[in-house]
Write a protein that holds these residues in place. Structure first.
Motif, mmCIF file in Angstrom:
data_model
loop_
_atom_site.group_PDB
_atom_site.id
_atom_site.type_symbol
_atom_site.label_atom_id
_atom_site.label_comp_id
_atom_site.label_asym_id
_atom_site.label_seq_id
_atom_site.Cartn_x
_atom_site.Cartn_y
_atom_site.Cartn_z
ATOM 1 N N ALA A 139 44.983 48.817 36.641
ATOM 2 C CA ALA A 139 44.970 49.027 38.084
ATOM 3 C C ALA A 139 44.414 47.796 38.804
ATOM 4 C CB ALA A 139 44.147 50.261 38.433
ATOM 5 N N ILE A 140 43.319 47.263 38.327
ATOM 6 C CA ILE A 140 42.706 46.088 38.970
ATOM 7 C C ILE A 140 43.647 44.896 38.870
ATOM 8 C CG2 ILE A 140 40.789 44.440 38.857
ATOM 9 C CD1 ILE A 140 39.064 46.855 37.814
ATOM 10 N N SER A 141 44.234 44.698 37.718
ATOM 11 C CA SER A 141 45.160 43.577 37.528
ATOM 12 C C SER A 141 46.399 43.731 38.409
ATOM 13 C CB SER A 141 45.572 43.458 36.063
ATOM 14 O OG SER A 141 44.456 43.131 35.280
ATOM 15 N N ALA A 142 46.909 44.956 38.535
ATOM 16 C CA ALA A 142 48.066 45.200 39.397
ATOM 17 C C ALA A 142 47.739 44.851 40.846
ATOM 18 C CB ALA A 142 48.513 46.656 39.287
ATOM 19 N N LEU A 143 46.551 45.244 41.293
ATOM 20 C CA LEU A 143 46.149 44.928 42.663
ATOM 21 C C LEU A 143 45.994 43.420 42.880
ATOM 22 C CD1 LEU A 143 43.580 47.800 43.257
ATOM 23 C CD2 LEU A 143 45.807 47.516 44.381
#
Length: 188
Positions: A139-143
């Motif tokens: 999730a953090i990487s996608a953001l």
């Protein structure tokens, strides 16, 4: 050499005249070659655009194997700075990404699938270094990735975003430093 001229002509036309100006005749003229060569090498204009995107897309051209580095945090910080630089520097790629958002052409779907495969592979490697669980890391990487792409595209027509000058090196340094903080939080 002719293939390379044609691929480069796509980028030149997108930067000079916009994506909407692309056509077989225009690309051939820009490259200084006969338009039949587009069909010979790429089968169609879509095939040529596909070749341009494959050559210049960050996620299709980034080595994703386990990095042999002593400091994974430094590696990741540099990784995201490279992504920032590539999207900021390649106007044609930004315009193609914007066009891609509304396209369902087969070659676009294929490129998205290749990016997804590479992104999943990257997450597999990085999850071994993470303090957070894999789902949080994803999730953090996608953001971070989506934010970089969006802001790079948006910066072409907008100066400020959330009080950050996204058209300046200073603003992008601020964004990179924010990414650094996230990396420090989520990586061992």
């Amino acid at each position: 050499m002719t293939e390379e001229k044609l691929i480069n002509a796509v980028g030149e036309l997108i930067v000079g005249e916009g994506f909407e100006s692309l056509g077989v005749r225009k690309v051939a003229e820009q490259a200084g070659v006969n338009k039949t060569l587009i069909y010979r090498y790429f089968e169609s204009l879509d095939g040529l655009i596909y070749a341009y995107m494959k050559k210049h897309d960050f996620w299709l051209n980034t080595p994703l194997e386990r990095p042999d580095v002593s400091d994974i945090k430094v590696y990741l910080k540099m990784f995201y700075r490279r992504e920032i630089a590539e999207y900021r520097d390649n106007i044609a790629l930004k315009r193609l990404k914007r066009w891609e958002l509304s396209s369902d052409k087969d070659f676009v779907v294929e490129i998205r699938a290749q990016r997804e495969k590479n992104g999943v592979q990257f997450m597999e490697v990085m999850s071994g270094f993470a303090k957070v669980d894999k789902e949080q890391l994803q999730a953090i990487s996608a953001l971070m990735d989506a934010g970089i792409v969006y802001l790079a595209m948006f910066a072409e027509n907008c100066k400020m975003y959330n009080g950050i000058d996204i058209q300046s090196d200073k603003g992008w340094d601020q964004i990179a430093k924010g990414i650094d903080v996230l990396i420090d939080i989520m990586i061992k």
